[in-house]
Write a protein that holds these residues in place. Structure first.
Motif, short mmCIF file in Angstrom:
data_model
loop_
_atom_site.label_atom_id
_atom_site.label_comp_id
_atom_site.label_asym_id
_atom_site.label_seq_id
_atom_site.Cartn_x
_atom_site.Cartn_y
_atom_site.Cartn_z
N ARG A 101 0.92 -1.17 0.16
CA ARG A 101 -0.08 -0.01 -0.01
C ARG A 101 0.88 1.23 0.07
N GLY A 102 2.12 0.93 0.16
CA GLY A 102 2.90 2.23 -0.07
C GLY A 102 3.34 2.52 1.60
N GLU A 103 3.48 1.60 2.53
CA GLU A 103 3.61 2.32 3.79
C GLU A 103 4.57 1.46 4.67
N GLY A 104 5.47 0.96 3.74
CA GLY A 104 6.79 -0.01 4.31
C GLY A 104 7.57 0.66 5.19
N GLY A 105 7.65 1.98 5.01
CA GLY A 105 8.64 2.63 6.02
C GLY A 105 7.93 2.84 7.42
N ARG A 106 6.64 2.88 7.42
CA ARG A 106 5.93 2.93 8.49
C ARG A 106 6.01 1.80 9.40
N ALA A 107 5.72 0.57 8.47
CA ALA A 107 5.62 -0.80 9.06
C ALA A 107 6.99 -0.92 9.72
N ASP A 246 3.57 5.21 16.10
CA ASP A 246 2.33 4.31 16.10
C ASP A 246 2.55 3.32 17.41
N VAL A 247 3.67 2.84 17.59
CA VAL A 247 3.99 1.92 19.22
C VAL A 247 3.50 2.77 20.30
N PHE A 248 4.04 4.09 20.13
CA PHE A 248 3.54 4.65 21.44
C PHE A 248 1.86 5.13 21.52
N ARG A 249 1.29 5.16 20.07
CA ARG A 249 -0.06 5.55 20.06
C ARG A 249 -0.91 3.98 20.59
N HIS A 250 -0.25 3.02 20.53
CA HIS A 250 -0.86 1.60 20.82
C HIS A 250 0.07 1.14 21.79
N PHE A 251 0.40 2.03 22.81
CA PHE A 251 1.33 1.52 23.93
C PHE A 251 0.54 0.61 24.68
N GLY A 294 -4.90 -8.07 8.88
CA GLY A 294 -4.49 -9.28 7.74
C GLY A 294 -4.27 -8.34 6.23
N THR A 295 -4.72 -6.92 6.34
CA THR A 295 -4.79 -6.27 5.03
C THR A 295 -3.72 -5.00 5.21
N GLY A 296 -3.02 -5.09 6.15
CA GLY A 296 -2.01 -4.12 6.49
C GLY A 296 -2.20 -3.01 7.57
N CYS A 297 -2.62 -3.93 8.77
CA CYS A 297 -2.92 -2.99 9.97
C CYS A 297 -1.64 -2.87 10.76
N VAL A 298 -1.35 -1.83 11.23
CA VAL A 298 0.06 -1.41 12.14
C VAL A 298 0.04 -2.31 13.43
#
Lengths: 499, 156
Positions: A101-107, A246-251, A294-298
């Motif tokens: 989806r173009g979010e490889g860096g984020r993952a 994202d890691v801190f958002r989902h602490f 399964g569809t690209g959820c962080v």
């Protein structure tokens, strides 16, 4: 205890130890990135170099290497859909769709941060829990071990993206494939058709490479040569930063997964695979975005990555304190301890407490170093996904073929690779769960072994023991969590309207 | 066509379950057959349940629609593409068996890149770099001997 802490601090001031820490970390990351070679092969090779070296120096090399292998392995799982180590297989379920989806860096950012911080936090947990773990771990019997493996398997139903029945079918098939070869307790060859290659069972590396890597290559090729490269557009460092945030958002998710990883790591013989799938399944069941898994959820990247490094600390504690390897890689590390003249066991918390604390501090330091190194290198690493398909396909295919071969240097691994590649492609095409098959395959042998032991030791009603019964309850309730949540929501709305 | 494929795959899973079940019955002890019987029986029940579910819901079309969240690819299998794929996947394996890794890796990378219209310089550099990486990495760093190839072994 204070003496031990002082000795560990003194060890840490040794420049040679710090050099070994850096060498172990760098080589662990590199080996982790190369698919299929994996931590065990690397640690085994390093064993040759620690003979005659002071224990704290030699063990630093091994433990630093083993601690960060999974951090490196997540990169290829996310960017190329090739798990660097089997433990990274869960990461690609959501990591690779994010790349597409173009979010490889984020993952990648989320995976590295979650993995590194998970390892550091679990290291501190290990420091605190050393005096407590020995009596707990000694009370775990094969009945609980079997049920813990079944707990891992019960997540099959949760992992499937579509039909629960199809996911369970995939898992059952995985278990059946795992049973090929010698039976562990009787030595009877099963389902081998007289083939010597199959006597040792089907090797896990070509199976995973086939299911995840080859099936993606087949799919991409059939879609057209530029299919992958056209959808992969990584934005660079900004995305990596977003992943860190994202890691801190989902602490709480990260914390829960880390604790799950640590405690499952403590249990000998269950294996790291259980930890990551349990963490992934738990994340999916408790998430508000369950449908997006399964569809690209962080969140699907954060949970397994937090658990995979955290379980190493737990496994180390069990391995050195009880002399029972908590994970496959720990068996090699135990061999390392013996090589440097230290006998693992309860003496590790009395006579050699300083060394035990040094090893845990090495886990903390190597996770920190590995995480920082990878985050700085991430903008370069994520460029892998910008490589045109005409270059990427031959390189990945050669990497996959080499990975399948080097495990046990057998050409028959190619046949397994092709068969499972075709199976993986068909499963993807007809909406069956490939991760469920992989999980069943990984846990199948263990499930059988513990089942037989449990029945022999505790009788057919072994699951009625109090400790076992609590695990059974979790297994039964887990698939019901979404329905229970719906009921709770309905009741909430009902009472909300009345009031 | 897709409906047929899905049903065939379901039949395949059922066949796997049945095959394991029958093979398990001939195993000598209960320890050998307990787990295979348990899991193959489970697989058969699930396959029958899935088949019934699909049939009852008149779900030929529904069963074929590739997942609500779209894991399955939306592509057909043209024979020409399948043949091309088989050549690209099977070629290197055959090459490794006959000529070994050291010869097959550069040959495969070079030929694939050239046929996909990459420049000569880029293709040669990448082929050489990849070969050096794999050969050096495996044989010198990891001490793993890569297969030399049947033909070279014959010559030795």
């Amino acid at each position: 205890m204070w003496d031990g802490i002082c000795q560990a601090s003194q060890n840490f001031a040794n420049p040679l130890l710090l050099t070994m820490l850096v060498v172990g970390c760098l080589s662990g990351l590199i080996v982790g990135i190369i698919p299929a070679i994996g931590g065990i092969v690397g640690v085994t090779i390093l064993l040759a170099f620690i003979y005659g070296v002071p224990p704290e120096i030699g063990m630093t090399l091994l433990v630093a290497f083993g601690s960060v292998t999974y951090t490196g392995g997540s990169i290829t799982a996310i960017l190329l859909s090739i798990p660097g180590t089997p433990i990274n297989a869960a990461t690609l379920i959501d990591g690779f769709p994010m790349t597409q989806r173009g979010e490889g860096g984020r993952a990648v950012g989320a995976a590295l941060t979650s993995s590194g911080l998970g390892g550091i936090f679990a290291g501190f947990l290990a420091l605190l829990s050393i005096p407590l773990v020995a009596p707990i771990v000694m009370n775990v019997t094969t009945a609980e071990l079997f049920l813990l493996v079944m707990l891992g398997l019960s997540f099959l139903a949760v992992l499937g993206r579509g039909s629960m029945i199809k996911s369970l079918m995939s898992g059952a098939m995985g278990v059946l494939f795992a049973l090929v070869g010698f039976q562990a307790t009787t030595g009877t060859p099963r389902f081998t058709f007289g083939s010597l290659y199959l006597y040792d069972g089907i090797d896990i590396v070509p199976v995973l490479l086939g299911l995840f890597a080859l099936s993606e290559l087949i799919d991409a090729h059939l879609k057209g040569a530029s299919a992958i490269s056209s959808v992969m557009q990584v934005q660079g460092i900004g995305q990596v930063r977003e992943g860190v945030k994202d890691v801190f958002r989902h602490f709480w998710l990260w914390l829960r997964s880390t604790v799950i990883g640590y405690f499952i790591g403590l249990i000998p013989g269950v294996g790291g695979e259980t930890a990551i799938w349990v963490a992934y399944g738990m994340a999916k069941q408790t998430s508000k975005n369950r449908a997006k898994f399964g569809t690209g959820c962080v969140e699907g990247v954060i949970a397994p990555e937090a658990a995979n490094n955290a379980k190493e600390s737990g496994a180390l504690v069990t391995s050195v304190v009880l002399g029972i390897p908590g994970a496959a890689i720990m068996a090699v590390i135990l061999a390392g301890l013996l090589l440097v003249g230290i006998t693992p066991g309860p003496k590790m918390v009395t006579e050699h407490l300083g060394l035990t604390l040094t090893l845990i501090m090495i886990i903390i330091a190597s996770n920190l170093l590995g995480c920082v190194l990878c985050l700085f290198a991430a903008p370069w690493l994520i460029r892998i996904s910008r490589i045109p398909f005409s270059i990427l396909l031959p390189l990945v295919w050669v990497l996959v073929l080499t990975g399948a071969y080097v495990r046990d240097e057998s050409l028959w691994n190619f046949a397994v690779l092709i068969l499972f590649g075709i199976l993986g492609f068909l499963m993807k095409r007809f909406d069956y769960s490939r991760p469920a098959l992989a999980l069943g395959f990984v846990l199948g042998t263990l499930a059988e072994l513990y089942l037989i032991h449990a029945v022999y030791l505790h009788g057919p009603f072994f699951f009625l023991r109090p400790a076992s019964l609590s695990i059974v309850l979790i297994i039964v309730l887990l698939p019901l969590v979404p329905y229970l949540r719906r009921v709770a929501l309905y009741l909430g709305r009902l009472f909300g309207k009345k009031s | 066509m897709k409906t047929k494929g899905s049903s065939l795959f379901l039949l395949f899973t059922l066949a796997v379950g049945v095959a394991f079940l029958f093979m398990s019955l001939s195993l000598p002890s209960i320890q050998d057959k307990l787990a295979p019987l348990l899991f193959s029986g489970f697989l058969i029940i699930l396959a029958v349940a899935e088949g019934t579910k699909t049939f009852l819901k008149g779900g030929a079309e529904r069963a074929e629609r590739p997942g609500k969240r779209g894991e399955a690819p939306q592509v057909g299998l043209s024979p020409a593409r399948v043949k091309e794929l088989a050549a690209w996947m099977g070629g290197p394996i055959l090459g490794i068996c006959l000529l070994g890794f050291n010869v097959t890796i550069p040959l495969f990378i070079l030929s694939y890149m050239k046929l996909n219209k990459e420049g000569w310089l880029k293709a040669v550099v990448i082929a050489v770099a990849a070969t050096a990486f794999f050969v050096f990495g495996c044989e010198h760093f990891l001490q793993i001997r890569l297969y030399k190839g049947w033909l070279f072994e014959l010559l030795e």
